[in-house]
Design a protein around this motif. Sequence first.
Motif, PDB file in Angstrom:
ATOM      1  N   TYR A  99      29.939  38.136  49.263  1.00  0.00           N
ATOM      2  CA  TYR A  99      29.212  37.165  48.440  1.00  0.00           C
ATOM      3  C   TYR A  99      30.087  35.928  48.215  1.00  0.00           C
ATOM      4  N   LEU A 100      31.377  36.187  47.992  1.00  0.00           N
ATOM      5  CA  LEU A 100      32.293  35.058  47.757  1.00  0.00           C
ATOM      6  C   LEU A 100      32.454  34.201  49.013  1.00  0.00           C
ATOM      7  N   LEU A 101      32.307  34.829  50.182  1.00  0.00           N
ATOM      8  CA  LEU A 101      32.382  34.038  51.419  1.00  0.00           C
ATOM      9  C   LEU A 101      31.179  33.099  51.510  1.00  0.00           C
ATOM     10  N   ARG A 102      30.033  33.573  50.987  1.00  0.00           N
ATOM     11  CA  ARG A 102      28.825  32.730  51.019  1.00  0.00           C
ATOM     12  C   ARG A 102      28.794  31.756  49.849  1.00  0.00           C
ATOM     13  N   GLN A 103      29.387  32.153  48.732  1.00  0.00           N
ATOM     14  CA  GLN A 103      29.341  31.341  47.502  1.00  0.00           C
ATOM     15  C   GLN A 103      30.765  31.155  46.958  1.00  0.00           C
ATOM     16  N   PRO A 104      31.589  30.357  47.657  1.00  0.00           N
ATOM     17  CA  PRO A 104      33.005  30.253  47.254  1.00  0.00           C
ATOM     18  C   PRO A 104      33.185  29.702  45.836  1.00  0.00           C
ATOM     19  N   ILE A 105      32.131  29.095  45.298  1.00  0.00           N
ATOM     20  CA  ILE A 105      32.232  28.539  43.948  1.00  0.00           C
ATOM     21  C   ILE A 105      32.557  29.644  42.914  1.00  0.00           C
ATOM     22  N   TYR A 106      32.186  30.894  43.253  1.00  0.00           N
ATOM     23  CA  TYR A 106      32.431  31.982  42.298  1.00  0.00           C
ATOM     24  C   TYR A 106      33.809  32.617  42.432  1.00  0.00           C
ATOM     25  N   LYS A 107      34.627  32.093  43.352  1.00  0.00           N
ATOM     26  CA  LYS A 107      35.978  32.652  43.510  1.00  0.00           C
ATOM     27  C   LYS A 107      36.783  32.503  42.220  1.00  0.00           C
ATOM     28  N   ARG A 108      36.529  31.431  41.502  1.00  0.00           N
ATOM     29  CA  ARG A 108      37.258  31.193  40.242  1.00  0.00           C
ATOM     30  C   ARG A 108      36.977  32.329  39.233  1.00  0.00           C
ATOM     31  N   MET A 109      35.700  32.725  39.165  1.00  0.00           N
ATOM     32  CA  MET A 109      35.347  33.832  38.248  1.00  0.00           C
ATOM     33  C   MET A 109      35.945  35.148  38.746  1.00  0.00           C
ATOM     34  N   ALA A 110      35.926  35.343  40.066  1.00  0.00           N
ATOM     35  CA  ALA A 110      36.510  36.570  40.627  1.00  0.00           C
ATOM     36  C   ALA A 110      37.999  36.620  40.289  1.00  0.00           C
ATOM     37  N   TRP A 111      38.626  35.483  40.339  1.00  0.00           N
ATOM     38  CA  TRP A 111      40.049  35.392  40.001  1.00  0.00           C
ATOM     39  C   TRP A 111      40.282  35.815  38.553  1.00  0.00           C
ATOM     40  N   GLN A 112      39.402  35.355  37.678  1.00  0.00           N
ATOM     41  CA  GLN A 112      39.519  35.756  36.257  1.00  0.00           C
ATOM     42  C   GLN A 112      39.386  37.276  36.123  1.00  0.00           C
ATOM     43  N   ASP A 113      38.428  37.850  36.865  1.00  0.00           N
ATOM     44  CA  ASP A 113      38.229  39.308  36.806  1.00  0.00           C
ATOM     45  C   ASP A 113      39.488  40.030  37.291  1.00  0.00           C
ATOM     46  N   LEU A 114      40.062  39.491  38.348  1.00  0.00           N
ATOM     47  CA  LEU A 114      41.264  40.143  38.901  1.00  0.00           C
ATOM     48  C   LEU A 114      42.454  40.022  37.947  1.00  0.00           C
ATOM     49  N   ARG A 115      42.519  38.902  37.237  1.00  0.00           N
ATOM     50  CA  ARG A 115      43.605  38.754  36.239  1.00  0.00           C
ATOM     51  C   ARG A 115      43.438  39.834  35.161  1.00  0.00           C
ATOM     52  N   ALA A 116      42.206  40.074  34.756  1.00  0.00           N
ATOM     53  CA  ALA A 116      41.942  41.105  33.743  1.00  0.00           C
ATOM     54  C   ALA A 116      42.312  42.486  34.284  1.00  0.00           C
ATOM     55  N   VAL A 117      42.048  42.715  35.571  1.00  0.00           N
ATOM     56  CA  VAL A 117      42.417  44.001  36.188  1.00  0.00           C
ATOM     57  C   VAL A 117      43.939  44.159  36.180  1.00  0.00           C
ATOM     58  N   ALA A 118      44.655  43.089  36.545  1.00  0.00           N
ATOM     59  CA  ALA A 118      46.133  43.135  36.574  1.00  0.00           C
ATOM     60  C   ALA A 118      46.668  43.442  35.176  1.00  0.00           C
ATOM     61  N   LYS A 119      46.057  42.809  34.180  1.00  0.00           N
ATOM     62  CA  LYS A 119      46.496  43.031  32.790  1.00  0.00           C
ATOM     63  C   LYS A 119      46.257  44.479  32.372  1.00  0.00           C
ATOM     64  N   ALA A 120      45.098  45.017  32.737  1.00  0.00           N
ATOM     65  CA  ALA A 120      44.776  46.396  32.380  1.00  0.00           C
ATOM     66  C   ALA A 120      45.736  47.366  33.067  1.00  0.00           C
ATOM     67  N   LEU A 121      46.120  47.039  34.299  1.00  0.00           N
ATOM     68  CA  LEU A 121      47.072  47.914  35.006  1.00  0.00           C
ATOM     69  C   LEU A 121      48.427  47.892  34.311  1.00  0.00           C
ATOM     70  N   GLN A 122      48.798  46.698  33.856  1.00  0.00           N
ATOM     71  CA  GLN A 122      50.087  46.556  33.140  1.00  0.00           C
ATOM     72  C   GLN A 122      50.049  47.376  31.854  1.00  0.00           C
ATOM     73  N   GLU A 123      48.934  47.246  31.133  1.00  0.00           N
ATOM     74  CA  GLU A 123      48.800  47.983  29.854  1.00  0.00           C
ATOM     75  C   GLU A 123      48.856  49.488  30.102  1.00  0.00           C
ATOM     76  N   ALA A 124      48.168  49.929  31.165  1.00  0.00           N
ATOM     77  CA  ALA A 124      48.159  51.371  31.457  1.00  0.00           C
ATOM     78  C   ALA A 124      49.555  51.870  31.802  1.00  0.00           C
ATOM     79  N   ALA A 125      50.330  50.990  32.482  1.00  0.00           N
ATOM     80  CA  ALA A 125      51.678  51.399  32.912  1.00  0.00           C
ATOM     81  C   ALA A 125      52.626  51.513  31.722  1.00  0.00           C
TER      82      ALA A 125
END
Length: 281
Positions: A253-279
Amino acid sequence: MSSPPRPEPSPSVRELLAFYVEAGVDCALLDETVDRLAEQDVPRPTSDVVAPPAPAPQILRRAETAAPRTTAAPPPAPDVAIVSAREAARTAPTLEALRALMENFDGCPLKTTATRLVFADGNPQARVMFVGEAPGRDEDLSGLPFVGRSGKLLDLMIAAIGLDRTTAYIANVIPWRPPGNRDPSPQETQICLPFIKRQIELVNPDVLVCLGKPSSQAVLNLKDGIMRMRGRWYDYDTGTRSIRAMATFHPAYLLRQPIYKRMAWQDLRAVAKALQEAATS
Ligand code: URA
């Protein structure tokens, strides 16, 4: 008096192949052609209906290493298959056992048209697990999830949180490629769901990331669109443990709609933070 219309010239093999490719056909199911019209119970066209051209001899050969195709019994009814998938998945004590069990499972019709099972890639000890929808052509040929164009973007998304396929685990809700990359039917999804659920349970990651609407809806049992589901945390209950789960955009979907990559990036930052918290907890 007008002369009768001239019969259309027969299409050349090249024209036929071009037609098939445009129609989404990219693999041959059998080595020999089958005249479906000659089969019993198939109504023959009446004389004023033009019969479709006979299939071309072979379009693309199946990969050499693909399992030999056998004449199997028709798959069971979906509700029977769902129950049998649930019962089978529950018995798998390890990922290896689950894979072996899925290789032998004949309840999903997609298995009969796919080249092979696409089980998973990455590290089964990973703390983060990504779940996509279904394999495409590249995955069907290689046996690994996300190796095509969207896989390259997924690798970049995973790299954005400092990980790669040695530190992340990747699988799909559906482990067999739907023919022509069509959407899996709701029944096919329900048949395959127990297998991915058992896989999540066995990998037991700290964070689960569902890629795209079909995966998020199926795994997290949601009904909303991706815009509503993404970027939020859900509790995924394995029965023995609750795992933090995030829905985000599918890389295709991001390949078709690159405008949403910014939101995907935000989601991934939240995932990284959650992994840090879990660790550190
Ligand atoms: N899209 C998916 O959802 N999964 C794959 O493995 C490849 C493309």
